[in-house]
Design a protein around this motif. Structure first.
Motif, mmCIF file in Angstrom:
data_model
loop_
_atom_site.group_PDB
_atom_site.id
_atom_site.type_symbol
_atom_site.label_atom_id
_atom_site.label_comp_id
_atom_site.label_asym_id
_atom_site.label_seq_id
_atom_site.Cartn_x
_atom_site.Cartn_y
_atom_site.Cartn_z
ATOM 1 N N CYS A 114 0.825 -1.200 0.000
ATOM 2 C CA CYS A 114 0.000 0.000 0.000
ATOM 3 C C CYS A 114 0.862 1.253 0.000
ATOM 4 C CB CYS A 114 -0.904 0.037 1.235
ATOM 5 S SG CYS A 114 -1.896 -1.440 1.428
ATOM 6 N N ARG A 115 1.953 1.216 0.751
ATOM 7 C CA ARG A 115 2.761 2.416 0.885
ATOM 8 C C ARG A 115 3.648 2.666 -0.323
ATOM 9 N NH1 ARG A 115 5.061 1.742 7.050
ATOM 10 N NH2 ARG A 115 3.030 1.404 8.025
ATOM 11 N N PHE A 116 4.186 1.607 -0.889
ATOM 12 C CA PHE A 116 5.235 1.815 -1.897
ATOM 13 C C PHE A 116 4.803 1.540 -3.329
ATOM 14 C CE2 PHE A 116 8.587 2.701 0.958
ATOM 15 C CZ PHE A 116 8.359 1.948 2.089
ATOM 16 N N ILE A 117 3.838 0.691 -3.524
ATOM 17 C CA ILE A 117 3.567 0.206 -4.878
ATOM 18 C C ILE A 117 2.195 0.573 -5.412
ATOM 19 C CG2 ILE A 117 3.493 -1.857 -6.327
ATOM 20 C CD1 ILE A 117 5.450 -3.155 -4.504
ATOM 21 N N CYS A 118 1.186 0.559 -4.554
ATOM 22 C CA CYS A 118 -0.180 0.580 -5.050
ATOM 23 C C CYS A 118 -0.523 1.819 -5.865
ATOM 24 C CB CYS A 118 -1.127 0.497 -3.861
ATOM 25 S SG CYS A 118 -2.844 0.455 -4.355
ATOM 26 N N PRO A 119 -0.791 1.671 -7.172
ATOM 27 C CA PRO A 119 -1.129 2.838 -7.985
ATOM 28 C C PRO A 119 -2.508 3.395 -7.676
ATOM 29 C CG PRO A 119 -1.221 0.837 -9.311
ATOM 30 C CD PRO A 119 -0.723 0.432 -7.972
ATOM 31 N N THR A 120 -3.429 2.549 -7.223
ATOM 32 C CA THR A 120 -4.756 3.056 -6.871
ATOM 33 C C THR A 120 -4.653 3.944 -5.643
ATOM 34 O OG1 THR A 120 -5.613 0.944 -7.659
ATOM 35 C CG2 THR A 120 -7.148 2.370 -6.515
ATOM 36 N N GLY A 121 -3.840 3.528 -4.687
ATOM 37 C CA GLY A 121 -3.601 4.352 -3.522
ATOM 38 C C GLY A 121 -3.003 5.688 -3.925
ATOM 39 N N ALA A 122 -2.123 5.645 -4.915
ATOM 40 C CA ALA A 122 -1.526 6.880 -5.406
ATOM 41 C C ALA A 122 -2.601 7.784 -5.987
ATOM 42 C CB ALA A 122 -0.473 6.565 -6.461
ATOM 43 N N LEU A 123 -3.518 7.189 -6.769
ATOM 44 C CA LEU A 123 -4.609 7.971 -7.352
ATOM 45 C C LEU A 123 -5.454 8.598 -6.259
ATOM 46 C CD1 LEU A 123 -6.171 8.802 -9.897
ATOM 47 C CD2 LEU A 123 -7.557 6.749 -9.603
ATOM 48 N N PHE A 124 -5.783 7.798 -5.227
ATOM 49 C CA PHE A 124 -6.576 8.336 -4.127
ATOM 50 C C PHE A 124 -5.814 9.461 -3.439
ATOM 51 C CE2 PHE A 124 -9.942 5.757 -4.771
ATOM 52 C CZ PHE A 124 -9.809 4.421 -4.450
ATOM 53 N N GLY A 125 -4.504 9.265 -3.291
ATOM 54 C CA GLY A 125 -3.684 10.299 -2.661
ATOM 55 C C GLY A 125 -3.798 11.614 -3.410
ATOM 56 N N LEU A 126 -3.722 11.531 -4.745
ATOM 57 C CA LEU A 126 -3.814 12.745 -5.542
ATOM 58 C C LEU A 126 -5.196 13.382 -5.426
ATOM 59 C CD1 LEU A 126 -1.966 11.648 -8.780
ATOM 60 C CD2 LEU A 126 -1.136 13.193 -6.997
ATOM 61 N N CYS A 127 -6.231 12.538 -5.234
ATOM 62 C CA CYS A 127 -7.592 13.081 -5.196
ATOM 63 C C CYS A 127 -7.970 13.629 -3.843
ATOM 64 C CB CYS A 127 -8.598 11.992 -5.572
ATOM 65 S SG CYS A 127 -8.521 11.528 -7.300
ATOM 66 N N SER A 128 -7.129 13.369 -2.820
ATOM 67 C CA SER A 128 -7.610 13.745 -1.490
ATOM 68 C C SER A 128 -7.114 15.110 -1.038
ATOM 69 C CB SER A 128 -7.214 12.670 -0.476
ATOM 70 O OG SER A 128 -5.833 12.411 -0.563
ATOM 71 N N SER A 180 0.572 17.612 -1.145
ATOM 72 C CA SER A 180 1.064 17.107 -2.425
ATOM 73 C C SER A 180 1.988 15.935 -2.191
ATOM 74 C CB SER A 180 1.839 18.201 -3.168
ATOM 75 O OG SER A 180 1.016 19.279 -3.413
ATOM 76 N N PRO A 181 2.017 15.008 -3.076
ATOM 77 C CA PRO A 181 2.966 13.899 -2.906
ATOM 78 C C PRO A 181 4.396 14.395 -3.148
ATOM 79 C CG PRO A 181 1.832 13.708 -4.997
ATOM 80 C CD PRO A 181 1.206 14.855 -4.285
ATOM 81 N N ASP A 182 5.318 13.636 -2.649
ATOM 82 C CA ASP A 182 6.718 13.981 -2.750
ATOM 83 C C ASP A 182 7.210 13.555 -4.129
ATOM 84 O OD1 ASP A 182 9.649 13.002 -0.817
ATOM 85 O OD2 ASP A 182 9.251 14.679 -2.183
ATOM 86 N N PHE A 183 6.822 14.337 -5.101
ATOM 87 C CA PHE A 183 6.932 13.870 -6.465
ATOM 88 C C PHE A 183 7.307 15.045 -7.341
ATOM 89 C CE2 PHE A 183 6.332 10.771 -9.484
ATOM 90 C CZ PHE A 183 5.349 11.034 -10.425
ATOM 91 N N SER A 184 8.519 15.070 -7.819
ATOM 92 C CA SER A 184 8.961 16.262 -8.538
ATOM 93 C C SER A 184 8.522 16.215 -9.991
ATOM 94 C CB SER A 184 10.491 16.337 -8.474
ATOM 95 O OG SER A 184 11.017 15.328 -9.310
ATOM 96 N N ARG A 185 8.640 17.359 -10.636
ATOM 97 C CA ARG A 185 8.251 17.438 -12.030
ATOM 98 C C ARG A 185 9.131 16.537 -12.877
ATOM 99 N NH1 ARG A 185 8.959 22.956 -14.825
ATOM 100 N NH2 ARG A 185 7.740 23.649 -13.059
#
Lengths: 648, 339, 333
Positions: free
Chosen positions: A267-281, A349-354
């Motif tokens: 859930c923490r490192f891999i899940c792309p759906t979790g990532a999507l939810f993270g972006l939406c929250s 925001s996620p720790d995600f650079s351009r």
């Protein structure tokens, strides 16, 4: 009631529901079988499936609209799905709990620290979405030539924007922005010129590889339940078998066992759906946080923090899975679920650079066109790739299949299997038919796989369409391939042994396997010279070794040079035999004449017009290793280019 | 416990801000969801109806004409054949964009007569341009590798010499389509894009024997417009030739019977397969041209069912005498007209 | 603080209740959904046959053909009806024979006989549409050397079965074993059937027209369609004859009109010639008759009035002519 308890009840509810859905995915009317259970509901609730298929097919297919509900609720509430509903998450949380409960508090807190690698799931999300979005991307690139008016409006809008910031003198540098805008438009026009006129479709749906819901569905359905088949709780009469399961097992086991190292690893490192939810929250109306900035930094809230979102300091809303564990851990009752932001700050925001974004996007954009140079969608197609009846043509199929394994689970004869890389790397874990295993071929009256596929990669057929009846009579039945007789292995062709099991079992009417009858002379090991003969009996001068093998009803006698009509031998003794009453010798054989014993063989050949490639013949062929009649995907209905016959 | 003095005010503003943004996101998501909603699902690929097409480049009101010229020099017989029908100007007007559909099926030298002879391509392109055509293109979808075919047959050079352009059959020039009233050419890739801005089409084919169909002449020439695995149509060869003739109505056709491949067609391969029949035929009726060609090959119409099928479909007449073909000869330098 | 924690826990409780009720609604919704069967399940019954009963046939509550049942005979199963669509489910490859002969309906049922130990029977009643069709399927399946019965127009028995036609019905009553005793349950059933079923007035029976002399007993058969390998020949009555150890066959068929009969005769003649036959010039007192030698046998084909007739499979031209003339004489009357 403690909200934590409610969360646990909710997780258990959805987990049991999910397991129940897996169990009932067997075709039938019993209470423990399919009936009308909405077994795809949890897949449909997953918005990443809906979003990815929206990008690759430009539609939201039927039940996938449920994903909209999840997205709406996520926008309002945050990542509730991860902490309350996702059955894969429940498995991880439970395994993590079991593995780590003996650890000290300090160790647990260290394990739940936020790790920068948690942004890997965003890379994975962007990569997989870009792969699905190529179709839409090409549409946008071609905008100048397909919809020049719209393109003109957009360019105008861009210019207006540049002028606006020049006039308004905001923080953006107008010259630099203007230059960038010009370069963008220039590159856009150039690309549209390059790609103009090419009809290839490039989108591919690979979300199923790592999306947790398809992953957990196929792992439970194809891995865990077949294990239960070995026990008395078996769901099918014969244990289910799935070719190529090793990779799925490796992925599933790794994901589950990694929880021993770090809780909720997947859930923490891999899940792309979790990532999507993270972006939406980021706009969530309610969020976990501190009511007051009164914290003593005891970090007890992080002891059981599932999302590793560091609630102690600036809470990372994108990582918080709403497990609510921190609410009651805090001795000062500071943690709550509130509309205000956390008193000690939050990061939305996620720790995600351009740069990372661009890297993922560019790799995603490049990978599919590069893979397809392998030609497996064109001339280099693999004829062993037999898809289920109702499957779309290969390009469309690959842009819809989420590799959930539902079709493989529901198939009543267990002939649908997850593919390896025979269909290209894109085809990994997509359904492919293997008739050697399973309980029979593809049943002619079965329409289960298509009626269960959540994304219509296999279309839901009606029985009439499958059989080519009534209003589908002109296009005929759906063919998934054609059978070819291997004359070097077939018993009557190569080994002088009678057998027409393939024809007997061919389910279509008229049968798609016909036979040529031949009579082949047998070497009996002795000279068959008549001593005495009458209309139905012949006795020979010598004894013949093993005469009784000729009494099976497949052997016929021919009097050489006198009578060419073979007559069936019905009884033998060591010196002679008796033929059937129905056709006695018109003139009894004279002593001294030679007699031949011939075996009657029916040699099968396939009638191309009628063969639908169902594979029952291949399944029933008594040559157990490499079958003497095998089906390949030639002449399959779904791809005109693979046609054998001019008129289907 | 240090309370934040501005916290309530700030929080409310932040909350409203988030509320608004959440609202917009939700609306956008719902709008996208319902806009793209598809309850029915995808249709079967084979049921997708593709565009129905017919290529009609015939000149209205011109009527059916045919000329037959004897002679050894291809360029000369071609010139005379056109002259007898009123000259190239009857067909090609100023500003026309012309497409020459040649036979470049095999990568063999021109002298083996398996492909259209480069001399008549040069001559035809030259005549068209002289008549004022804006452009002339030459195309075909060969059986062997396209680039080698156009080069080794000399067709590429021939076109270039006269100022015509060769269009190689790239993948993106094919369009999946259904020919009008066709049973075989349905949802099939056809070399369509070169025709996009053309208004005159001339078919140019050598006269050849063909093992499967009996003969390969002007109607079978259009096979070179099919893409995909078109060999499948050999299972109904006469049917497909008829449908090809139905699909393409050219301005006129040229049947080059100067050196006819009498046996071992369509590839031939030896000079002994060839016979100097020294004839050039130009016709607006491809059925009639083929019927006449059959006589030169020594085949009866019974042996070439596609001619009968084409005639029955109303695509022309097999009784070429009805067209009152104009005959001529370059060797005697005199022409005679049949009353 | 305790105040706060109470508040919080009340809020949590309320929220929990709401969430739990939502879960229950979801559960209810799913329960309702499961009663609307998936399309695939609705189709399932068609292909995985239940071992005890065939769902593909429909059932009769009682079999009218055999009521009241003879003494001592009880039904063992329910009667089943089959039509042209599912006949092959019952009799497999044999269905073709019936279907090409005008089959409309089959009623089959099993019975047991109290009077005979271990014996059960299955009765098949085929409704063939008309008596000609019934005779056709009867005659083409007739077992050689069987004993004729006179309880019906056409009937015979073998060691364990009775076969008969009655009007438009073709009936088979097949027993599980040979019945040694006096009591013949198969015959009893046959008699019951005949008593129950009105017989239609038989049409003019062409079989009476065959010359009797030298005809092999009980060899009259009716070929419903595709006779002798020729597409157009249907409803052909045939009879076998034996002269001097040689066998040959005579045939005749009533056509719609004299013109039709002549046309058919000429077409069949052409067919034989196309097949490698040679026409032989000969004198026959039959108008329009042709003598053709084909595949080492002789055939004569002619027409008279609305009848198509002829002789075939003769090894000897004289015998063929002889039989043809006698057949012609019969037709003239």
């Amino acid at each position: 009631m403690n909200i934590q308890t409610t969360r646990r009840i909710c997780q258990i509810f959805f987990f049991v529901l999910f397991m129940w859905f897996c169990v009932v995915t067997t075709l039938g009317e019993q209470w423990w079988q399919l009936r009308g259970w909405p077994v795809n509901w949890i897949i449909q609730l997953d918005p990443l499936v809906g979003l990815a298929t929206l990008l690759s097919t430009r539609t939201v297919y039927a039940g996938l609209l449920w994903g909209l509900l999840t997205i709406v609720l996520t926008i309002i509430l945050g990542r509730f799905f991860c902490g309350w509903i996702c059955p894969f998450g429940t498995i991880h949380q439970f395994v993590g709990f079991l593995a780590n409960r003996k650890k000290s508090t300090a160790k647990k807190i260290i394990d739940n620290q936020y790790h920068s690698f948690q942004s890997i799931k965003y890379w994975i999300l962007i990569f997989l979405l870009t792969v699905s979005a190529l179709e839409v991307a090409i549409d946008i690139i071609l905008l100048p030539s397909t919809y020049p008016l719209l393109f003109g409006i957009l360019v105008l809008g861009l210019l207006t924007f540049v002028v606006y910031i020049a006039v308004r003198q905001t923080s953006m540098n107008p010259k630099k922005t203007g230059l960038m805008a010009l370069v963008l438009v220039g590159v856009w026009l150039l690309l549209s010129f390059l790609f103009n006129g090419h009809e290839t479709s490039v989108a591919s749906l690979q979300i199923g590889l790592l999306d947790p819901i398809p992953l957990v569905y196929r792992s439970i359905n194809l891995l865990i339940l077949p294990l239960m088949d070995q026990t008395s709780l078996s769901l099918s009469t014969t244990p289910r078998v799935y070719d190529g399961i090793w990779l799925m097992a490796a992925v599933f086991l790794s994901a589950v066992l990694l929880n021993l190292a770090v809780p909720r690893f997947f859930c923490r490192f891999i899940c792309p759906t979790g990532a999507l939810f993270g972006l939406c929250s980021r706009f969530a109306l309610w969020r976990i946080g501190k009511t007051k900035n009164d914290c003593t930094d005891c970090r007890l809230c992080e002891k059981n923090c599932e999302g590793a979102c560091s609630p102690t300091s600036q809470i990372r809303i994108t990582e918080c899975v709403l497990c609510m564990n921190c609410l009651n851990e805090c001795r000062h009752h500071l943690m709550t679920y509130q509309t205000a932001t956390s008193a000690s700050g939050e990061i939305v925001s996620p720790d995600f650079s351009r740069r990372q974004f661009l890297t993922s996007a560019v790799s995603g954009a490049a990978v599919i066109p590069m893979l397809r140079i392998g030609g497996y969608l064109g001339d280099n197609w693999d004829p062993a790739l037999i898809r289920p009846p109702g499957a779309l043509s290969e390009e469309e199929f690959l842009s819809r299949c989420i590799k959930c394994g539902q079709c493989m689970r529901i198939c009543p004869t267990n002939v649908i299997h997850p593919a390896g890389i025979e269909g290209g790397l894109e085809g990994l874990w997509t359904p492919v038919l293997n008739f050697r295993i399973g309980t029979s071929g593809c049943q002619i009256n079965c329409i289960a796989c298509g009626n269960l596929c959540p994304t219509a990669a296999i279309r839901p057929l009606s029985l009439n369409e499958r059989l080519g009846k009534n209003r589908y009579a002109e296009q005929g039945p759906i063919k998934i391939g054609t059978a070819f007789v291997d004359r070097g292995r077939c018993l009557p062709w190569a080994m002088d042994r009678p057998c027409i099991v393939c024809q007997e079992n061919c389910p279509v009417s008229p049968k798609a396997i016909q036979t040529h009858v031949v009579f082949n002379t047998i070497d009996t090991g002795a000279k068959l010279i008549v001593a005495k003969g009458d209309p139905v009996y012949i006795e020979f001068q010598e004894t013949i070794p093993n005469m009784n093998r000729f009494a099976t009803g497949d052997y016929y006698a021919v009097i050489l040079l006198q009578d060419q009509h073979p007559r069936r031998i019905i009884d033998t003794w060591e010196r002679g035999f008796r033929i059937a009453d129905a056709h006695p010798f018109e003139s009894p054989p004279l002593p001294g004449t030679r007699v031949d014993i011939r075996i009657r063989l029916q040699r099968p050949y396939v009638d191309l017009q009628h063969c639908i490639g169902c594979g029952v013949c291949e399944h029933e062929c008594p040559v157990p290793g490499k079958r003497a009649i095998r089906v390949t995907a030639d002449n399959e209905s779904r791809t005109r280019e693979h046609a054998l016959l001019l008129k289907r | 416990m240090i309370p934040n003095p501005n916290s309530d005010e700030l929080n409310r503003r932040q909350f409203l801000n988030r509320f608004a943004k959440a609202g917009i996101s939700i609306s956008a998501a719902c709008a996208a969801g319902f806009w793209f909603y598809d309850a029915k699902g995808p249709a079967a690929s084979i049921n997708k109806r593709s565009e129905i097409v017919q290529f009609d480049f015939s000149i209205e009101g011109l009527g059916q004409k045919m000329s037959i010229v004897q002679g050894e020099d291809r360029a000369a017989t071609l010139r005379m054949a056109l002259k007898l029908l009123g000259g190239i100007e009857t067909f090609i007007k100023k500003g026309d964009r012309v497409l020459l559909k040649v036979n470049a099926a095999f990568a063999t030298p021109a002298m083996l007569s398996a492909t259209t002879h480069p001399e008549i391509i040069t001559e035809m392109a030259r005549l068209c341009l002289k008549a004022g055509a804006a452009s002339v293109v030459v195309t075909d979808n060969p059986i062997n590798d396209p680039a080698s075919c156009f080069t080794l047959t000399g067709i590429a050079e021939a076109a270039r010499k006269a100022g015509a352009k060769v269009i190689l059959p790239r993948d993106d020039l094919f369009v999946t389509m259904t020919a009008k009233d066709a049973k075989l050419i349905q949802n099939w890739p056809v070399l369509y894009k070169p025709f996009a801005d053309i208004n005159k089409v001339i078919g140019m084919a050598p006269l050849k024997d063909h093992h499967r169909s009996g003969a390969s002449m002007t109607m079978k020439n259009w096979y070179g417009l099919l893409g995909g695995r078109r060999n499948i149509f050999h299972q109904d060869i006469h049917g497909i030739i008829m449908e090809l003739a139905k699909m393409v109505k050219p301005t006129f056709v040229v049947l080059d019977a100067t050196t006819t491949m009498m046996t071992n067609g369509p590839t031939g391969g030896s000079l002994s397969d060839l016979k100097n029949t020294h004839t050039m035929i130009v016709s607006t009726d491809q059925v009639a041209a083929d019927a006449f060609g059959a006589s030169l090959l020594g085949r009866s119409l019974d042996q070439l069912p596609f001619i009968g099928k084409a005639e029955a479909a109303g695509l022309g007449t097999a009784d070429y005498q009805k067209l009152n073909p104009v005959t001529g000869s370059t060797s005697t330098k005199s022409s005679s007209e049949q009353p | 603080m305790i105040h706060k924690s109470k508040n919080i826990s009340r809020l949590q409780t309320v929220l929990s209740m709401v969430i739990l009720s939502v879960l229950m609604i979801i559960g209810a919704g799913i329960w309702i959904a499961q009663s609307q069967f998936n399309t695939a399940v609705l189709q399932k019954g068609a292909f995985l046959p239940k071992p005890t009963q065939k769902k593909t046939s429909s059932q009769l509550s009682s079999n009218p053909y055999f009521l009241p049942l003879p003494e001592g005979i009880q039904p063992l199963t329910k009667a089943e009806i089959f039509d042209a669509g599912n006949l092959s489910d019952k009799i497999n490859g044999k269905a073709e024979l019936y279907l090409s002969a005008g089959f409309t309906r089959l009623v089959s049922q099993r019975f047991k006989d109290d009077g005979t130990a271990d014996l059960w029977m299955e009765a098949f009643v085929y409704d063939m549409g008309n008596s000609q069709n019934a005779f056709s399927v009867f005659s083409t399946q007739r077992r050689e050397g069987s004993e004729s019965l006179d309880l019906a127009e056409n009937a015979y028995r073998t060691s364990n079965a009775v076969f008969l036609t009655h009007g438009r019905y073709y009936v088979e009553i097949i027993a599980s074993k040979v019945s040694e005793e006096e009591r013949q349950p198969g015959k009893l059933m046959a008699v019951t059937f005949i008593r129950n079923t009105p017989s239609e007035k038989a049409a003019l029976n062409e079989s009476a027209l065959f010359p009797e002399k030298a005809m092999v007993k009980n060899s009259i058969a009716l070929i419903a369609s595709n006779a002798f390998g020729f597409d157009g020949l249907d409803k052909i009555y045939t009879a076998e004859y034996e002269f001097d150890d040689h066998s040959l066959m005579a045939y005749l068929s009533r056509r719609g009109s004299p013109a039709e009969a002549t046309k058919m005769a000429s077409a069949y003649g052409k067919f034989l010639l196309a097949f490698g036959g040679k026409q032989i010039e000969t004198q026959l007192p039959i108008k329009g008759a042709r003598l053709i030698e084909v595949l080492d046998t002789y055939e004569i084909v002619f027409s008279h009035g609305s009848y198509l007739a002829g002789v075939r499979d003769a090894v000897n031209a004289d015998q063929a002519k002889n039989l043809a003339i006698r057949l012609y004489d019969q037709l003239k009357e």
